[in-house]
Write an enzyme that holds these catalytic residues in place. Structure first.
Site, short mmCIF file in Angstrom:
data_model
loop_
_atom_site.label_atom_id
_atom_site.label_comp_id
_atom_site.label_asym_id
_atom_site.label_seq_id
_atom_site.Cartn_x
_atom_site.Cartn_y
_atom_site.Cartn_z
N ARG B 103 39.14 21.82 -3.98
CA ARG B 103 38.41 22.67 -3.03
C ARG B 103 37.67 21.89 -1.95
NH1 ARG B 103 35.92 26.52 -7.60
NH2 ARG B 103 37.77 27.77 -8.04
N CYS B 132 34.89 32.11 -7.63
CA CYS B 132 34.73 33.57 -7.60
C CYS B 132 33.43 34.02 -6.94
CB CYS B 132 34.80 34.13 -9.02
SG CYS B 132 33.81 33.23 -10.23
N ARG B 245 24.42 33.72 -16.10
CA ARG B 245 25.44 34.45 -16.86
C ARG B 245 24.81 35.62 -17.60
NH1 ARG B 245 30.64 33.55 -15.91
NH2 ARG B 245 30.69 31.39 -16.60
N HIS B 252 31.03 40.37 -11.00
CA HIS B 252 29.86 39.55 -10.64
C HIS B 252 28.99 40.33 -9.66
CE1 HIS B 252 31.57 36.27 -12.69
NE2 HIS B 252 31.93 35.48 -11.70
#
Lengths: 349, 349
Positions: B103, B132, B245, B252
């Site tokens: 990335r 994500c 989390r 999300h």
């Protein structure tokens, strides 16, 4: 005399989630009590509660209930406080009110003892206990304010269902069980008991706590904003809040971004400062995965702070994770702590 | 020709949570496919998967697997991508990699089609799919960047366990069931599969996703920070993230504070802007308790935005709540969307 033997107190809302914690905390702290009245709405009157080994029958709260009462702890909803706290005060009691009824009243001190204990001296018979999510945040912010000054706060909350009462806890558990068994669920309580729509809290995150105001913020968010300024005596402080309900039973968590007036502080300095601050337990050791979590704070009076990081762009910016038991420091313990401060400052006669 | 009949494709990691969604999305979008190879680690090889009504046996991925492949979608962990994506590219395939392996490689475009589709033209055989939590945020921020410019972003996330794989989903469900039955639980997966300690996710919020870096931020937080700057072509943008989390299966949520370059925008203008932006569904009607929630986004490709509020102190400050299916726009759908963009831009030959 009362001071030697203890005080005549009343607990209003004794059968609720917070009321129960108040009684437990009064016992644990061995607060000096000569007599205790447990009061409630008509609906709960007649229930029996064990306090300090003695069975006490809950009575319906009326103005006359407060005759001879020196200290009244209120946690039975805003409308009860609005109706009865002035009556209690008129009869000589000091009221510590855990509802939002009087928090923004300029004649009512809004107190977190670690932050503004001295404001108690200004009371006129009623003292307000702040909102749970506000309390834990200001305990962690106050040491920063004192040492560096603070000018901006942005908070996102991760709040437990017990803040919405026993019905909300039950709904979360039932709903979770049903979903795991593949059953359909029909939400009836959360996000807000009296609001129009209800949503599933199990395995979800609901960005609504309390009802919405005209400006798009919820009342819970506005409480955090307004109460923080009042408690910290910082009317110009920039505060923004987004409040979110989670499927957690007890323990509010908060992701807080704060900008200090003075730059240059290091993370180590802030850790040292918070570690030695009243009411704070530092839990911050990333290398060993040490940080505060909701499940670990339950039953403890302190505010737990960790994940302290310097902002990568601003020398005066810091991020932290603040966790506390919303029924204790967020409610019952802060109220009892206010009562202890009243004794200490010789304000309770 | 390939273009008429479709492409020769490979899906690496076909048996995982994201791999399964990729196959489903390829079917739903009716992506032009002439042949498909389902590849995996040695461990999962031999499994059979139904794709477009045909049973396909999963094969172990080797460099030779990619002979004749035109498009390879990778989602089998960073080490697999590091070893095999260059091999696939060498053999003429264009790789869309859903791991973090490439990335931040300056020779690898990091693409969210709604934001920087044109960067695909710069590819050298490998294209990275962002994290994500980054994807859904930049989809909502890009329209603001384009119209007003943006200079500062502070995000706190509320992330689902499916982002940590099928084992994490199973752990959350088992653990929740056990706790409701009053059993003891022994966490073994979350917060991070390969880390030293494991914590209870059921009825909790864990402020750790991925491992910690030296600077006190987690890798997940640094991904959000660095990837946002790269995708949006804003190296100077201030970005800060706290990643948490939750006991949510999929979806999300993000609480985002953003400061624009130009002040003066109204909430209504921003709502209109986002309502007409690609990939965004506006869900924002506080009076009717309409806002995005994790449980509502599951199975949908869009990014859902709501709770848009103007900061009460800064004319250029805005708060919003951004929700998306982390397995779809956060992973599988964004990868397939990149593949569709490659076709559209005539880059897939």
């Amino acid at each position: 005399m009362a001071v030697e033997k203890g005080y005549h107190i009343a607990v209003v809302g004794a059968t609720g989630a917070v009321g129960q914690q108040m009684l437990k905390t009064l016992e644990e702290r061995d607060f000096p009590i000569q007599s205790v009245k447990l009061l409630s709405s008509k609906r709960s009157a007649g229930k029996k509660i064990i306090f300090k080994g003695e069975e006490i029958t809950v009575e319906e709260a009326t103005p006359e209930s407060f005759e001879g009462v020196q200290l009244a702890l209120f946690s039975a909803g805003g409308s009860v406080s609005k109706a009865l706290a002035p009556e209690a005060a008129k009869r000589g009691a000091i009221c510590v009110d855990n509802t939002s009824a009087f928090r923004m009243d300029e004649n009512v001190p809004l107190v977190v003892p670690e932050v503004n204990e001295e404001d108690l001296r200004l009371h006129n018979g009623i003292i307000a206990n702040p909102n749970c999510s506000t309390i834990q945040m200001v305990v962690a912010l106050e040491p920063l304010r004192e040492k560096y000054g603070i000018k901006k706060v942005v908070v996102s909350t991760y709040q437990a269902v017990s803040g919405a009462g026993l019905n909300a806890i039950n709904e979360m558990k039932e709903q979770t069980r049903d979903l795991l068994e593949g059953k359909e669920v029909t939400p009836e309580v959360l996000p807000v008991g009296g609001d129009k729509k209800h949503y599933q809290i199990a395995f979800n995150a609901i960005p609504q706590i309390d009802k919405f105001q005209e400006n798009g913020y919820t009342f819970e968010e506005m409480k955090m904003i307004n109460e923080t300024k009042k408690i910290m005596h910082l009317p110009e402080l920039e505060v923004a809040a987004t409040c979110v309900r989670l499927p957690v039973e007890t323990g509010h968590s908060e992701s807080v971004y704060v900008e200090t007036e003075k730059g240059g502080a290091t993370v180590e300095e802030i850790k040292e400062l918070l570690a030695s601050s009243p009411g704070v337990t530092l839990q911050d050791d990333p290398a060993n995965q040490v940080y505060p979590m909701a499940i670990d704070c339950v039953g403890k009076n302190d505010v737990f702070v960790g994940r302290i990081r310097k902002d990568l762009d601003r020398d005066n910016g810091f991020h932290m994770w603040i966790v506390s038991d919303n029924l204790l420091k967020g409610a019952a313990w802060n109220s009892v702590q206010i009562a202890e401060s009243l004794v200490k400052l010789q304000l309770l006669k």
